[in-house]
Write a protein that holds these residues in place. Sequence first.
Motif, PDB file in Angstrom:
ATOM      1  N   SER A  47     -44.139  64.587   3.344  1.00  0.00           N
ATOM      2  CA  SER A  47     -44.785  65.710   3.519  1.00  0.00           C
ATOM      3  C   SER A  47     -43.998  66.940   3.173  1.00  0.00           C
ATOM      4  CB  SER A  47     -45.532  65.822   4.851  1.00  0.00           C
ATOM      5  OG  SER A  47     -46.625  64.748   4.893  1.00  0.00           O
ATOM      6  N   MET A  48     -42.986  66.955   3.769  1.00  0.00           N
ATOM      7  CA  MET A  48     -42.055  68.208   3.695  1.00  0.00           C
ATOM      8  C   MET A  48     -41.607  68.423   2.075  1.00  0.00           C
ATOM      9  SD  MET A  48     -39.744  68.504   6.940  1.00  0.00           S
ATOM     10  CE  MET A  48     -38.437  67.755   6.460  1.00  0.00           C
ATOM     11  N   VAL A  49     -41.391  67.171   1.482  1.00  0.00           N
ATOM     12  CA  VAL A  49     -41.127  67.388   0.199  1.00  0.00           C
ATOM     13  C   VAL A  49     -42.273  67.776  -0.869  1.00  0.00           C
ATOM     14  CG1 VAL A  49     -40.271  66.004  -2.028  1.00  0.00           C
ATOM     15  CG2 VAL A  49     -39.074  65.535   0.177  1.00  0.00           C
ATOM     16  N   HIS A  50     -43.385  67.577  -0.468  1.00  0.00           N
ATOM     17  CA  HIS A  50     -44.483  67.860  -1.230  1.00  0.00           C
ATOM     18  C   HIS A  50     -45.270  69.188  -0.928  1.00  0.00           C
ATOM     19  CE1 HIS A  50     -44.285  64.281  -3.926  1.00  0.00           C
ATOM     20  NE2 HIS A  50     -43.924  63.627  -2.769  1.00  0.00           N
ATOM     21  N   GLY A  51     -44.754  69.656   0.270  1.00  0.00           N
ATOM     22  CA  GLY A  51     -45.483  71.055   0.744  1.00  0.00           C
ATOM     23  C   GLY A  51     -46.806  70.598   1.335  1.00  0.00           C
ATOM     24  N   ALA A  78     -41.319  54.500  -0.842  1.00  0.00           N
ATOM     25  CA  ALA A  78     -41.642  53.380   0.111  1.00  0.00           C
ATOM     26  C   ALA A  78     -40.831  53.614   1.380  1.00  0.00           C
ATOM     27  CB  ALA A  78     -41.347  51.906  -0.430  1.00  0.00           C
ATOM     28  N   GLY A  79     -39.511  54.247   1.121  1.00  0.00           N
ATOM     29  CA  GLY A  79     -38.544  54.409   2.293  1.00  0.00           C
ATOM     30  C   GLY A  79     -38.481  55.564   2.825  1.00  0.00           C
ATOM     31  N   GLU A  80     -39.533  56.503   2.344  1.00  0.00           N
ATOM     32  CA  GLU A  80     -39.534  57.904   3.149  1.00  0.00           C
ATOM     33  C   GLU A  80     -40.528  57.734   4.147  1.00  0.00           C
ATOM     34  OE1 GLU A  80     -38.837  61.541  -0.026  1.00  0.00           O
ATOM     35  OE2 GLU A  80     -40.829  60.265  -0.260  1.00  0.00           O
ATOM     36  N   ILE A  92     -48.520  68.043   7.460  1.00  0.00           N
ATOM     37  CA  ILE A  92     -48.337  66.644   7.922  1.00  0.00           C
ATOM     38  C   ILE A  92     -49.673  66.521   8.894  1.00  0.00           C
ATOM     39  CG2 ILE A  92     -46.825  67.471   9.806  1.00  0.00           C
ATOM     40  CD1 ILE A  92     -46.950  63.867   8.159  1.00  0.00           C
ATOM     41  N   ASP A  93     -49.941  67.704   9.748  1.00  0.00           N
ATOM     42  CA  ASP A  93     -50.873  67.366  10.805  1.00  0.00           C
ATOM     43  C   ASP A  93     -52.256  67.149  10.108  1.00  0.00           C
ATOM     44  OD1 ASP A  93     -49.163  67.878  13.094  1.00  0.00           O
ATOM     45  OD2 ASP A  93     -49.313  69.918  12.639  1.00  0.00           O
ATOM     46  N   LYS A  94     -52.753  67.510   9.142  1.00  0.00           N
ATOM     47  CA  LYS A  94     -53.858  67.347   8.351  1.00  0.00           C
ATOM     48  C   LYS A  94     -54.034  65.957   7.790  1.00  0.00           C
ATOM     49  CE  LYS A  94     -56.812  68.297   4.403  1.00  0.00           C
ATOM     50  NZ  LYS A  94     -57.177  66.899   4.067  1.00  0.00           N
ATOM     51  N   LEU A  95     -52.732  65.764   7.166  1.00  0.00           N
ATOM     52  CA  LEU A  95     -52.459  64.330   6.553  1.00  0.00           C
ATOM     53  C   LEU A  95     -52.659  63.198   7.779  1.00  0.00           C
ATOM     54  CD1 LEU A  95     -51.825  62.470   4.140  1.00  0.00           C
ATOM     55  CD2 LEU A  95     -49.230  62.893   4.783  1.00  0.00           C
ATOM     56  N   ALA A 133     -54.902  55.738  -1.267  1.00  0.00           N
ATOM     57  CA  ALA A 133     -56.084  56.712  -1.650  1.00  0.00           C
ATOM     58  C   ALA A 133     -55.981  58.116  -0.713  1.00  0.00           C
ATOM     59  CB  ALA A 133     -57.354  56.184  -1.689  1.00  0.00           C
ATOM     60  N   ILE A 134     -55.889  58.086   0.381  1.00  0.00           N
ATOM     61  CA  ILE A 134     -55.744  59.250   1.365  1.00  0.00           C
ATOM     62  C   ILE A 134     -54.650  60.086   1.097  1.00  0.00           C
ATOM     63  CG2 ILE A 134     -55.522  59.971   3.589  1.00  0.00           C
ATOM     64  CD1 ILE A 134     -57.233  57.503   4.448  1.00  0.00           C
ATOM     65  N   LEU A 135     -53.437  59.370   0.833  1.00  0.00           N
ATOM     66  CA  LEU A 135     -52.183  59.882   0.464  1.00  0.00           C
ATOM     67  C   LEU A 135     -52.183  60.865  -0.833  1.00  0.00           C
ATOM     68  CD1 LEU A 135     -49.625  57.102   1.348  1.00  0.00           C
ATOM     69  CD2 LEU A 135     -50.081  59.366   2.623  1.00  0.00           C
ATOM     70  N   MET A 136     -52.899  60.005  -1.856  1.00  0.00           N
ATOM     71  CA  MET A 136     -53.010  60.729  -3.027  1.00  0.00           C
ATOM     72  C   MET A 136     -54.085  61.760  -2.909  1.00  0.00           C
ATOM     73  SD  MET A 136     -52.734  57.362  -5.457  1.00  0.00           S
ATOM     74  CE  MET A 136     -53.281  58.386  -7.188  1.00  0.00           C
ATOM     75  N   GLU A 137     -55.166  61.712  -2.231  1.00  0.00           N
ATOM     76  CA  GLU A 137     -56.062  62.843  -2.072  1.00  0.00           C
ATOM     77  C   GLU A 137     -55.360  63.884  -1.602  1.00  0.00           C
ATOM     78  OE1 GLU A 137     -59.273  61.187   0.151  1.00  0.00           O
ATOM     79  OE2 GLU A 137     -60.105  59.782  -1.247  1.00  0.00           O
ATOM     80  N   ASN A 138     -54.471  63.831  -0.794  1.00  0.00           N
ATOM     81  CA  ASN A 138     -53.700  64.914   0.016  1.00  0.00           C
ATOM     82  C   ASN A 138     -52.739  65.462  -0.896  1.00  0.00           C
ATOM     83  OD1 ASN A 138     -54.481  65.480   2.887  1.00  0.00           O
ATOM     84  ND2 ASN A 138     -55.042  63.575   2.660  1.00  0.00           N
ATOM     85  N   GLY A 139     -52.434  64.931  -2.076  1.00  0.00           N
ATOM     86  CA  GLY A 139     -51.280  65.645  -2.774  1.00  0.00           C
ATOM     87  C   GLY A 139     -50.169  64.728  -3.141  1.00  0.00           C
ATOM     88  N   MET A 140     -50.155  63.684  -2.425  1.00  0.00           N
ATOM     89  CA  MET A 140     -48.950  62.835  -2.707  1.00  0.00           C
ATOM     90  C   MET A 140     -49.200  61.692  -3.721  1.00  0.00           C
ATOM     91  SD  MET A 140     -47.107  60.794   0.534  1.00  0.00           S
ATOM     92  CE  MET A 140     -47.064  62.212   1.273  1.00  0.00           C
ATOM     93  N   HIS A 141     -48.716  62.072  -4.992  1.00  0.00           N
ATOM     94  CA  HIS A 141     -49.057  61.071  -6.129  1.00  0.00           C
ATOM     95  C   HIS A 141     -48.225  60.018  -6.428  1.00  0.00           C
ATOM     96  CE1 HIS A 141     -52.864  63.489  -6.763  1.00  0.00           C
ATOM     97  NE2 HIS A 141     -52.098  64.728  -6.657  1.00  0.00           N
ATOM     98  N   CYS A 142     -46.891  60.253  -5.643  1.00  0.00           N
ATOM     99  CA  CYS A 142     -45.856  59.281  -6.085  1.00  0.00           C
ATOM    100  C   CYS A 142     -45.775  58.010  -5.205  1.00  0.00           C
ATOM    101  CB  CYS A 142     -44.506  60.108  -5.977  1.00  0.00           C
ATOM    102  SG  CYS A 142     -44.280  60.554  -4.173  1.00  0.00           S
ATOM    103  N   VAL A 143     -46.998  57.616  -4.771  1.00  0.00           N
ATOM    104  CA  VAL A 143     -47.156  56.556  -3.728  1.00  0.00           C
ATOM    105  C   VAL A 143     -46.572  55.266  -4.083  1.00  0.00           C
ATOM    106  CG1 VAL A 143     -48.895  55.199  -2.348  1.00  0.00           C
ATOM    107  CG2 VAL A 143     -49.168  57.613  -2.626  1.00  0.00           C
TER     108      VAL A 143
END
Length: 66
Positions: free
Chosen positions: A45-49, A37-39, A52-55, A21-31
């Motif tokens: 974070s780089m791929v999705h712009g 799973a392997g990234e 990383i520090d906030k995440l 849920a935290i990943l999705m809230e930060n814009g990573m909707h491909c969880v």
Amino acid sequence: MQATKDMTIGELLMMDRSVGAILMENGMHCVGCPSAAGETLEEASMVHGMDIDKLMHDINAYLANK
């Protein structure tokens, strides 16, 4: 428990599925994507712009208060 930038998304979700849920809230909707799973958190974070520090702050604050 603490997350690191070099953990894969799969490792993080195995540690605590609620972090998704935290990943999705930060814009990573491909969880749920199989390739995600392997990234590492840093790679994804780089791929999705994403910042990383906030995440990492958000994830580790959640894990610390669990």
